[in-house]
Design a protein around this motif. Structure first.
Motif, PDB file in Angstrom:
ATOM      1  N   GLY A  11      -2.896   7.869   2.337  1.00 20.85           N
ATOM      2  CA  GLY A  11      -2.339   6.528   2.398  1.00 20.85           C
ATOM      3  C   GLY A  11      -3.185   5.523   1.632  1.00 20.85           C
ATOM      4  O   GLY A  11      -4.325   5.802   1.218  1.00 20.85           O
ATOM      5  N   VAL A  12      -2.615   4.363   1.403  1.00 20.19           N
ATOM      6  CA  VAL A  12      -3.332   3.200   0.865  1.00 20.19           C
ATOM      7  C   VAL A  12      -3.159   2.095   1.889  1.00 20.19           C
ATOM      8  O   VAL A  12      -2.045   1.584   2.080  1.00 20.19           O
ATOM      9  CB  VAL A  12      -2.765   2.762  -0.508  1.00 20.19           C
ATOM     10  CG1 VAL A  12      -3.463   1.501  -0.988  1.00 20.19           C
ATOM     11  CG2 VAL A  12      -2.910   3.892  -1.522  1.00 20.19           C
TER      12      VAL A  12
ATOM     13  N   GLY B  62       0.830  -1.198   0.000  1.00 17.48           N
ATOM     14  CA  GLY B  62       0.000   0.000   0.000  1.00 17.48           C
ATOM     15  C   GLY B  62       0.864   1.247   0.000  1.00 17.48           C
ATOM     16  O   GLY B  62       1.921   1.271  -0.638  1.00 17.48           O
ATOM     17  N   ARG B  63       0.440   2.264   0.759  1.00 15.62           N
ATOM     18  CA  ARG B  63       1.243   3.483   0.872  1.00 15.62           C
ATOM     19  C   ARG B  63       1.068   4.045   2.270  1.00 15.62           C
ATOM     20  O   ARG B  63      -0.064   4.200   2.758  1.00 15.62           O
ATOM     21  CB  ARG B  63       0.821   4.519  -0.175  1.00 15.62           C
ATOM     22  CG  ARG B  63       1.698   5.769  -0.171  1.00 15.62           C
ATOM     23  CD  ARG B  63       1.441   6.662  -1.377  1.00 15.62           C
ATOM     24  NE  ARG B  63       0.067   7.131  -1.461  1.00 15.62           N
ATOM     25  CZ  ARG B  63      -0.793   6.768  -2.407  1.00 15.62           C
ATOM     26  NH1 ARG B  63      -0.418   5.927  -3.359  1.00 15.62           N
ATOM     27  NH2 ARG B  63      -2.031   7.223  -2.409  1.00 15.62           N
ATOM     28  N   ALA B  64       2.180   4.334   2.933  1.00 17.62           N
ATOM     29  CA  ALA B  64       2.133   4.847   4.297  1.00 17.62           C
ATOM     30  C   ALA B  64       1.683   6.302   4.322  1.00 17.62           C
ATOM     31  O   ALA B  64       1.914   7.067   3.374  1.00 17.62           O
ATOM     32  CB  ALA B  64       3.499   4.714   4.957  1.00 17.62           C
ATOM     33  N   ALA B  65       1.055   6.685   5.423  1.00 14.05           N
ATOM     34  CA  ALA B  65       0.664   8.080   5.684  1.00 14.05           C
ATOM     35  C   ALA B  65       0.379   8.204   7.175  1.00 14.05           C
ATOM     36  O   ALA B  65       0.144   7.200   7.860  1.00 14.05           O
ATOM     37  CB  ALA B  65      -0.566   8.464   4.870  1.00 14.05           C
TER      38      ALA B  65
ATOM     39  N   THR C 130       0.362   5.025  11.908  1.00 13.92           N
ATOM     40  CA  THR C 130       0.756   5.030  10.503  1.00 13.92           C
ATOM     41  C   THR C 130      -0.148   4.113   9.707  1.00 13.92           C
ATOM     42  O   THR C 130      -0.396   2.971  10.112  1.00 13.92           O
ATOM     43  CB  THR C 130       2.221   4.559  10.348  1.00 13.92           C
ATOM     44  OG1 THR C 130       3.079   5.394  11.137  1.00 13.92           O
ATOM     45  CG2 THR C 130       2.653   4.592   8.899  1.00 13.92           C
ATOM     46  N   VAL C 131      -0.651   4.614   8.581  1.00 13.38           N
ATOM     47  CA  VAL C 131      -1.400   3.750   7.670  1.00 13.38           C
ATOM     48  C   VAL C 131      -0.461   2.651   7.174  1.00 13.38           C
ATOM     49  O   VAL C 131       0.625   2.940   6.660  1.00 13.38           O
ATOM     50  CB  VAL C 131      -1.933   4.565   6.475  1.00 13.38           C
ATOM     51  CG1 VAL C 131      -2.585   3.645   5.440  1.00 13.38           C
ATOM     52  CG2 VAL C 131      -2.928   5.624   6.955  1.00 13.38           C
ATOM     53  N   PRO C 132      -0.827   1.384   7.332  1.00  9.59           N
ATOM     54  CA  PRO C 132       0.079   0.288   6.952  1.00  9.59           C
ATOM     55  C   PRO C 132       0.427   0.317   5.463  1.00  9.59           C
ATOM     56  O   PRO C 132      -0.459   0.364   4.611  1.00  9.59           O
ATOM     57  CB  PRO C 132      -0.711  -0.972   7.302  1.00  9.59           C
ATOM     58  CG  PRO C 132      -1.685  -0.540   8.347  1.00  9.59           C
ATOM     59  CD  PRO C 132      -2.055   0.869   7.974  1.00  9.59           C
TER      60      PRO C 132
ATOM     61  N   SER D  57       0.440 -10.288   9.209  1.00  7.50           N
ATOM     62  CA  SER D  57       1.114  -9.145   9.813  1.00  7.50           C
ATOM     63  C   SER D  57       0.837  -7.927   8.953  1.00  7.50           C
ATOM     64  O   SER D  57       0.642  -8.030   7.735  1.00  7.50           O
ATOM     65  CB  SER D  57       2.625  -9.371   9.930  1.00  7.50           C
ATOM     66  OG  SER D  57       3.210  -9.495   8.651  1.00  7.50           O
ATOM     67  N   ALA D  58       0.819  -6.743   9.604  1.00  8.53           N
ATOM     68  CA  ALA D  58       0.604  -5.489   8.871  1.00  8.53           C
ATOM     69  C   ALA D  58       1.077  -4.321   9.723  1.00  8.53           C
ATOM     70  O   ALA D  58       0.959  -4.337  10.950  1.00  8.53           O
ATOM     71  CB  ALA D  58      -0.866  -5.312   8.512  1.00  8.53           C
TER      72      ALA D  58
END
Length: 360
Positions: free
Chosen positions: A184-185, A172-175, A228-230, A221-222
């Protein structure tokens, strides 16, 4: 037999600890050499040690493993013991008692000509280093006998499910989850969608090929922190199938999984590990075993279909008639209550010896 079993159990052999497996291989080799009167080949394949005896041109393969799921140090919490006819200790049921029974069975034969004994060191982790060896030997044999633990009550295992193993990775994408989560994604949320999709795969394959297929998410796990958005999530998937058709169907559908959240990316690794051991592969051998058991006065044999796999799946997949579950009577493989009924060990050894004698 109990002294030999204590020797094997007291040498811990956790699959992931290659040094421990190598030490165990030496103990297995020593015990087998003493009982069979011949030294084996010790085969180191990618750091994993396997033990092989070959007598003449092999026609019957006896296939076992000496690795266990118990980490080194487990003897401290699960010590070797024998009390009231019950033996306990790490790996006692799966499958060190089966190895002892096998060695003593072969000792009782006047000749071992035509027999191959292979004791692998990585069965519990999928036999990555020993699979090719197992299949190569099996293709030249007319029968494989597997002294893996019996099913409940001493039943032989005449059918085993196939196994497929997958690793699903979501990118995904962190934010920052408080300041700008919309940038984020969320890989964890995407993974949740995939969990539901996996259940739908199990339902679809069951509807098309029949009952018995399971698709089980196991390790997950994530994320990296709670604010933080994983950016990444990972999932292990354990698949069990009754037929080759079901295994192929699951594989195709899992590889067709697609992300549901815009911006998420999905990768699927892994695939079929062990083919199913179908009932027809064991039918004639079980009939022979039942006949020999009656002659020996060991009572009627029972058979069972089980979800767990063994290296017998590989020999069956290679086209070699295979009979499994000829090992110890007990319960609790991989569990705290793992144990063996010691009184059954001599009878199981007699049956195995009689079968080998009839098949050579």
């Amino acid at each position: 037999m109990l002294a030999d079993l204590e020797e094997l159990v007291s040498c811990e052999s956790f699959s992931a600890d290659h040094a421990a497996v190598a030490r165990s291989a030496q103990v297995v080799a020593g015990q087998g050499s003493r009982l069979l009167g011949a030294r084996p080949r010790l085969l180191d394949i990618d750091g994993v040690t396997h033990v092989q005896w070959t007598f003449g041109t092999p026609r019957v393969l006896l296939l076992g493993h000496h690795d266990t799921v118990w980490p080194v140090g487990s003897l401290a919490t699960h010590p070797w013991s024998v009390k009231d006819g019950i033996a306990r200790g790490p790996g006692v049921f799966d499958m060190k008692a089966g190895l002892v029974q096998m060695f003593h069975a072969l000792t009782s034969l006047s000749s071992l000509d035509g027999v191959c004994v292979l004791v692998t060191g990585d069965e519990e982790t999928g036999s990555a280093t020993s699979r090719a060896l197992i299949e190569d030997i099996a293709r030249g044999c007319s029968a494989t006998l597997v002294p893996e633990p019996s099913a409940p009550g001493g039943a032989l295992k005449t059918s085993r499910k196939g196994v497929s193993l997958y690793d699903v990775t979501v990118q995904g994408r962190a934010a920052h989850s408080g300041l700008e989560p919309e940038k984020g994604v969320n890989a964890a949320t995407e993974l949740a969608h995939q969990l539901l999709a996996l259940q739908a795969i199990a339902d679809a394959v069951t509807a098309s090929t029949g009952p018995g297929t399971t698709v089980t998410p196991t390790l997950m796990s994530a994320g990296t922190s709670n604010n933080t958005v994983p950016a990444q999530a990972e999932l292990n998937v354990d698949v069990r199938v009754p037929t080759a058709a079901a295994q192929d169907a699951v594989d195709q559908l899992i590889r067709e999984l697609v992300p549901r959240i815009p911006g998420a990316r999905l990768r699927v690794d892994g695939g079929p590990n062990r083919p199913p051991l179908a009932p027809d592969v064991s039918r004639k051998l079980f009939a022979l075993a039942a006949e020999r058991a009656e002659r020996l006065g060991l009572g009627p044999l029972r058979q069972a279909a089980v979800g767990g796999a063994s290296d017998g799946n590989y020999t069956a997949g290679a086209g070699c008639p295979t009979l499994d579950g000829l090992g110890a009577v007990g319960d609790g493989a991989h569990a705290d209550h793992e144990h063996v009924v010691t009184a059954a060990m001599p009878a199981r050894a007699r049956l195995l010896a009689d079968l080998v004698g009839a098949l050579r």
